[in-house]
Write a protein that holds these residues in place. Structure first.
Motif, PDB file in Angstrom:
ATOM      1  N   UNK A 174       0.841  -1.201   0.000  1.00 17.42           N
ATOM      2  CA  UNK A 174       0.000   0.000   0.000  1.00 17.42           C
ATOM      3  C   UNK A 174       0.877   1.253   0.000  1.00 17.42           C
ATOM      4  N   UNK A 175       1.925   1.250   0.796  1.00 21.24           N
ATOM      5  CA  UNK A 175       2.808   2.419   0.864  1.00 21.24           C
ATOM      6  C   UNK A 175       3.550   2.637  -0.453  1.00 21.24           C
ATOM      7  N   UNK A 176       3.894   1.546  -1.120  1.00 23.81           N
ATOM      8  CA  UNK A 176       4.678   1.633  -2.355  1.00 23.81           C
ATOM      9  C   UNK A 176       3.816   1.956  -3.577  1.00 23.81           C
ATOM     10  N   UNK A 177       2.733   1.195  -3.753  1.00 28.67           N
ATOM     11  CA  UNK A 177       1.931   1.311  -4.976  1.00 28.67           C
ATOM     12  C   UNK A 177       0.473   1.695  -4.746  1.00 28.67           C
ATOM     13  N   UNK A 178       0.034   1.624  -3.513  1.00 26.15           N
ATOM     14  CA  UNK A 178      -1.382   1.806  -3.230  1.00 26.15           C
ATOM     15  C   UNK A 178      -2.119   0.487  -3.425  1.00 26.15           C
ATOM     16  N   UNK A 179      -3.178   0.266  -2.687  1.00 26.78           N
ATOM     17  CA  UNK A 179      -3.969  -0.963  -2.781  1.00 26.78           C
ATOM     18  C   UNK A 179      -5.422  -0.547  -2.953  1.00 26.78           C
ATOM     19  N   UNK A 180      -6.021  -1.020  -4.033  1.00 28.70           N
ATOM     20  CA  UNK A 180      -7.379  -0.601  -4.369  1.00 28.70           C
ATOM     21  C   UNK A 180      -8.425  -1.191  -3.420  1.00 28.70           C
ATOM     22  N   UNK A 181      -8.338  -2.501  -3.177  1.00 28.11           N
ATOM     23  CA  UNK A 181      -9.313  -3.174  -2.289  1.00 28.11           C
ATOM     24  C   UNK A 181      -8.541  -3.822  -1.145  1.00 28.11           C
TER      25      UNK A 181
END
Length: 194
Positions: free
Chosen positions: A54-61
């Motif tokens: 999440x910190x690196x790329x983001x997490x959608x769900x």
């Protein structure tokens, strides 16, 4: 540890998903793992991996991602333990002192029998193989397997029956194929074609 609404609201999406679903996540992991400490370790590792993603790329769900990561880690852990068990069994077999009366052929035959058994078990359908190995390798009772996999005892019994029947059939079929192959080889030798 209880968190306030303000604390939960200030968390990252993955952290919030983990915090709100941690017990559900642990119950989900019971499908794959038996020991409470393994379940806890995998849940924590899944959170850390999901958080870093999440910190690196983001997490959608975040919730779905967290469960997917946890499942992958649990399956990798099962595979690792399965390899360890296979290595252990192979090491134990190799360490058995060979009786002076045993021939090289006897030893080779024993090794081939063990290999054939591994192949027979590996050929079982996934759920059947999982039940079969939990019983035969881990020594779990039928009730423990049913609880662990969240299935009925009758389903466990069905998988054990099918696993035993299919393994025996696989081994028998291989022995018959081998015998037929040896007969054809002997026939070719006697006819001078080999």
């Amino acid at each position: 540890m209880k968190k306030s609404h303000a604390e939960i609201a200030s968390m990252s999406n993955v952290s919030r998903a983990f915090w709100e679903n941690r017990e559900f996540l642990k119950n989900f992991l019971k499908r794959f793992l038996y020991k409470a400490e393994d379940i806890e370790d995998v849940a924590q590792e899944a959170y850390m991996k999901a958080y870093h993603a999440e910190q690196k790329n983001g997490v959608e769900r975040p919730q779905a991602y967290l469960f997917k990561v946890a499942k992958n880690i649990a399956l990798n852990e099962l595979n690792r333990k399965s390899r360890q068990m296979t290595d252990y069994i192979e090491d134990r077999i190799a360490s058995i002192p060979v009786d002076g009366n045993d021939s090289v052929e006897d030893e080779l035959e024993a090794q081939q029998s063990v290999k054939l058994y591994y192949e027979a078990v590996a050929s079982l359908p996934k759920k059947c193989r999982q039940v079969f190995l939990l019983r035969k390798v881990n020594g779990m009772s039928q009730q423990e397997i049913a609880d662990h996999l969240e299935i009925s005892i009758s389903t466990v019994e069905k998988h054990l029956r099918n696993g035993t029947k299919r393994s025996r059939a696989y081994i028998q079929n291989c022995h018959q194929s081998g015998a037929n192959g040896e007969q054809r080889l002997a026939q070719k030798k006697s006819q001078g074609r080999l």
